[in-house]
Motif scaffolding. Sequence first.
Motif, PDB file in Angstrom:
ATOM      1  N   PRO A  87      -4.939   1.113  12.816  1.00 22.01           N
ATOM      2  CA  PRO A  87      -4.273   1.217  11.518  1.00 22.01           C
ATOM      3  C   PRO A  87      -4.286  -0.113  10.803  1.00 22.01           C
ATOM      4  O   PRO A  87      -4.054  -1.162  11.414  1.00 22.01           O
ATOM      5  CB  PRO A  87      -2.855   1.654  11.888  1.00 22.01           C
ATOM      6  CG  PRO A  87      -3.009   2.360  13.204  1.00 22.01           C
ATOM      7  CD  PRO A  87      -4.094   1.616  13.929  1.00 22.01           C
ATOM      8  N   ILE A  88      -4.566  -0.097   9.506  1.00 21.49           N
ATOM      9  CA  ILE A  88      -4.714  -1.357   8.787  1.00 21.49           C
ATOM     10  C   ILE A  88      -3.437  -2.188   8.825  1.00 21.49           C
ATOM     11  O   ILE A  88      -3.477  -3.414   8.752  1.00 21.49           O
ATOM     12  CB  ILE A  88      -5.178  -1.103   7.343  1.00 21.49           C
ATOM     13  CG1 ILE A  88      -5.729  -2.404   6.735  1.00 21.49           C
ATOM     14  CG2 ILE A  88      -4.059  -0.496   6.500  1.00 21.49           C
ATOM     15  CD1 ILE A  88      -6.477  -2.214   5.448  1.00 21.49           C
ATOM     16  N   GLY A  89      -2.288  -1.520   8.997  1.00 21.99           N
ATOM     17  CA  GLY A  89      -1.032  -2.249   9.119  1.00 21.99           C
ATOM     18  C   GLY A  89      -0.986  -3.179  10.308  1.00 21.99           C
ATOM     19  O   GLY A  89      -0.180  -4.113  10.339  1.00 21.99           O
ATOM     20  N   THR A  90      -1.852  -2.952  11.299  1.00 18.67           N
ATOM     21  CA  THR A  90      -1.915  -3.813  12.478  1.00 18.67           C
ATOM     22  C   THR A  90      -2.240  -5.251  12.100  1.00 18.67           C
ATOM     23  O   THR A  90      -1.834  -6.196  12.786  1.00 18.67           O
ATOM     24  CB  THR A  90      -2.983  -3.284  13.451  1.00 18.67           C
ATOM     25  OG1 THR A  90      -2.693  -1.935  13.797  1.00 18.67           O
ATOM     26  CG2 THR A  90      -3.050  -4.121  14.719  1.00 18.67           C
ATOM     27  N   PHE A  91      -2.953  -5.423  10.980  1.00 15.65           N
ATOM     28  CA  PHE A  91      -3.443  -6.741  10.594  1.00 15.65           C
ATOM     29  C   PHE A  91      -2.535  -7.437   9.574  1.00 15.65           C
ATOM     30  O   PHE A  91      -2.951  -8.442   8.981  1.00 15.65           O
ATOM     31  CB  PHE A  91      -4.856  -6.613  10.020  1.00 15.65           C
ATOM     32  CG  PHE A  91      -5.854  -6.089  11.020  1.00 15.65           C
ATOM     33  CD1 PHE A  91      -6.521  -6.946  11.870  1.00 15.65           C
ATOM     34  CD2 PHE A  91      -6.095  -4.722  11.123  1.00 15.65           C
ATOM     35  CE1 PHE A  91      -7.431  -6.464  12.794  1.00 15.65           C
ATOM     36  CE2 PHE A  91      -7.002  -4.231  12.037  1.00 15.65           C
ATOM     37  CZ  PHE A  91      -7.678  -5.106  12.884  1.00 15.65           C
ATOM     38  N   SER A  92      -1.310  -6.950   9.377  1.00 12.59           N
ATOM     39  CA  SER A  92      -0.408  -7.507   8.361  1.00 12.59           C
ATOM     40  C   SER A  92      -1.149  -7.706   7.045  1.00 12.59           C
ATOM     41  O   SER A  92      -1.248  -8.821   6.522  1.00 12.59           O
ATOM     42  CB  SER A  92       0.178  -8.844   8.838  1.00 12.59           C
ATOM     43  OG  SER A  92       0.945  -8.662  10.003  1.00 12.59           O
ATOM     44  N   PRO A  93      -1.661  -6.624   6.474  1.00  4.55           N
ATOM     45  CA  PRO A  93      -2.518  -6.756   5.295  1.00  4.55           C
ATOM     46  C   PRO A  93      -1.738  -7.176   4.062  1.00  4.55           C
ATOM     47  O   PRO A  93      -0.520  -7.030   3.983  1.00  4.55           O
ATOM     48  CB  PRO A  93      -3.091  -5.356   5.124  1.00  4.55           C
ATOM     49  CG  PRO A  93      -2.018  -4.453   5.661  1.00  4.55           C
ATOM     50  CD  PRO A  93      -1.443  -5.206   6.835  1.00  4.55           C
ATOM     51  N   ASP A  94      -2.494  -7.676   3.101  1.00  4.24           N
ATOM     52  CA  ASP A  94      -1.945  -8.074   1.813  1.00  4.24           C
ATOM     53  C   ASP A  94      -1.734  -6.832   0.961  1.00  4.24           C
ATOM     54  O   ASP A  94      -2.670  -6.062   0.728  1.00  4.24           O
ATOM     55  CB  ASP A  94      -2.949  -9.022   1.149  1.00  4.24           C
ATOM     56  CG  ASP A  94      -2.475  -9.593  -0.176  1.00  4.24           C
ATOM     57  OD1 ASP A  94      -1.298  -9.386  -0.523  1.00  4.24           O
ATOM     58  OD2 ASP A  94      -3.289 -10.239  -0.851  1.00  4.24           O
ATOM     59  N   ALA A  95      -0.519  -6.616   0.490  1.00  8.67           N
ATOM     60  CA  ALA A  95      -0.219  -5.528  -0.443  1.00  8.67           C
ATOM     61  C   ALA A  95      -0.408  -6.053  -1.859  1.00  8.67           C
ATOM     62  O   ALA A  95       0.264  -6.997  -2.274  1.00  8.67           O
ATOM     63  CB  ALA A  95       1.208  -5.026  -0.245  1.00  8.67           C
ATOM     64  N   ILE A  96      -1.332  -5.456  -2.605  1.00  5.84           N
ATOM     65  CA  ILE A  96      -1.738  -5.995  -3.901  1.00  5.84           C
ATOM     66  C   ILE A  96      -1.201  -5.119  -5.027  1.00  5.84           C
ATOM     67  O   ILE A  96      -1.380  -3.903  -5.026  1.00  5.84           O
ATOM     68  CB  ILE A  96      -3.272  -6.068  -3.991  1.00  5.84           C
ATOM     69  CG1 ILE A  96      -3.837  -6.887  -2.824  1.00  5.84           C
ATOM     70  CG2 ILE A  96      -3.711  -6.671  -5.321  1.00  5.84           C
ATOM     71  CD1 ILE A  96      -5.347  -6.803  -2.701  1.00  5.84           C
ATOM     72  N   THR A  97      -0.550  -5.754  -5.990  1.00  8.60           N
ATOM     73  CA  THR A  97      -0.098  -5.108  -7.219  1.00  8.60           C
ATOM     74  C   THR A  97      -1.016  -5.520  -8.353  1.00  8.60           C
ATOM     75  O   THR A  97      -1.350  -6.697  -8.492  1.00  8.60           O
ATOM     76  CB  THR A  97       1.342  -5.522  -7.552  1.00  8.60           C
ATOM     77  OG1 THR A  97       2.217  -5.071  -6.518  1.00  8.60           O
ATOM     78  CG2 THR A  97       1.787  -4.930  -8.885  1.00  8.60           C
ATOM     79  N   MET A  98      -1.469  -4.559  -9.165  1.00  9.15           N
ATOM     80  CA  MET A  98      -2.310  -4.874 -10.305  1.00  9.15           C
ATOM     81  C   MET A  98      -1.423  -5.193 -11.506  1.00  9.15           C
ATOM     82  O   MET A  98      -0.550  -4.410 -11.861  1.00  9.15           O
ATOM     83  CB  MET A  98      -3.230  -3.700 -10.645  1.00  9.15           C
ATOM     84  CG  MET A  98      -4.324  -4.035 -11.652  1.00  9.15           C
ATOM     85  SD  MET A  98      -5.244  -2.563 -12.230  1.00  9.15           S
ATOM     86  CE  MET A  98      -5.734  -1.794 -10.697  1.00  9.15           C
ATOM     87  N   ALA A  99      -1.663  -6.355 -12.118  1.00  8.62           N
ATOM     88  CA  ALA A  99      -0.840  -6.763 -13.256  1.00  8.62           C
ATOM     89  C   ALA A  99      -1.640  -7.641 -14.199  1.00  8.62           C
ATOM     90  O   ALA A  99      -2.590  -8.325 -13.792  1.00  8.62           O
ATOM     91  CB  ALA A  99       0.404  -7.506 -12.784  1.00  8.62           C
ATOM     92  N   SER A 100      -1.246  -7.606 -15.459  1.00  9.65           N
ATOM     93  CA  SER A 100      -1.809  -8.483 -16.475  1.00  9.65           C
ATOM     94  C   SER A 100      -0.644  -9.223 -17.117  1.00  9.65           C
ATOM     95  O   SER A 100       0.170  -8.615 -17.817  1.00  9.65           O
ATOM     96  CB  SER A 100      -2.582  -7.685 -17.524  1.00  9.65           C
ATOM     97  OG  SER A 100      -3.052  -8.515 -18.558  1.00  9.65           O
ATOM     98  N   GLY A 101      -0.530 -10.494 -16.831  1.00  7.32           N
ATOM     99  CA  GLY A 101       0.640 -11.236 -17.270  1.00  7.32           C
ATOM    100  C   GLY A 101       1.903 -10.640 -16.671  1.00  7.32           C
ATOM    101  O   GLY A 101       1.990 -10.447 -15.460  1.00  7.32           O
ATOM    102  N   SER A 102       2.858 -10.293 -17.517  1.00 12.68           N
ATOM    103  CA  SER A 102       4.106  -9.710 -17.028  1.00 12.68           C
ATOM    104  C   SER A 102       4.059  -8.186 -16.979  1.00 12.68           C
ATOM    105  O   SER A 102       5.048  -7.546 -16.615  1.00 12.68           O
ATOM    106  CB  SER A 102       5.270 -10.147 -17.928  1.00 12.68           C
ATOM    107  OG  SER A 102       5.059  -9.700 -19.264  1.00 12.68           O
TER     108      SER A 102
END
Length: 254
Positions: A217-232
């Motif tokens: 499971p990808i959670g095994t690798f303490s993955p980076d959780a990415i949020t898509m944003a443009s400025g604020s």
Amino acid sequence: MPAARRRTLAVSAALLAVLGTAGPALAASAPAIVQAPNASTTPHLVGPHSHVLNSTSSNWAGYSATGAKFTSVTASWVQPAASCTGSDTYSSFWIGLDGDGSNSVEQTGSEVDCSGGSPQYYAWYEMYPAYPVNFSNTVRPGDHFTSSVTTNGSGSFTLKLSDTTQGWTKTENKTLRNAALASAEIIAEAPSDSSGALPLTDFHTVSFTGATANGQPIGTFSPDAITMASGSTTKASTSSLSGGGSFSVTWKHS
């Protein structure tokens, strides 16, 4: 810093002949689209060892695992339906190796773009920096996809994408000698052109399940959780992982 797959959506007949790919039915005036390197990832450092657990990206949302040599990534997802207005917008959903801090990406996935108020659904694979190849197979909203990208670690890759609803599977065996194999990711993306990220299609929510890297499971690798944003402005948010390998990405703003 994540990089991403290159996508050329508006192509001439001559270029299609060279690439051997079927292009989506987009307006002739559509820009030349790429899934460009992600140049604006801002990490949020948390925990006693300042491990990067969350980041903000201009065109990625989802999970990326780093810190190991990655030779496989898998996931399943349901193709979301687009809400199209009069504006042209773009979105893709894929799994891949590399691209987070490297200039190669070995990936395959599905897409929904809005052109002239109508949604265009299709699927593709890419061995970036080579041009993408679009599959001619039917894709419809609600289709169930399963996918894997694997390598022997010495330059040979197998990219497999199945639309189990429509009953088709595409398997591509490719070679890329200089792949870094430094990351594995499951991503919803806003494609880009030469000016940067394009408006993101309102895909509502896409749900990924069975996300694994190197068979775990990808959670095994303490993955980076990415949020898509443009400025604020948040463009797409990523949920927490459930069971180490299931999550969703929700559209917020184009």
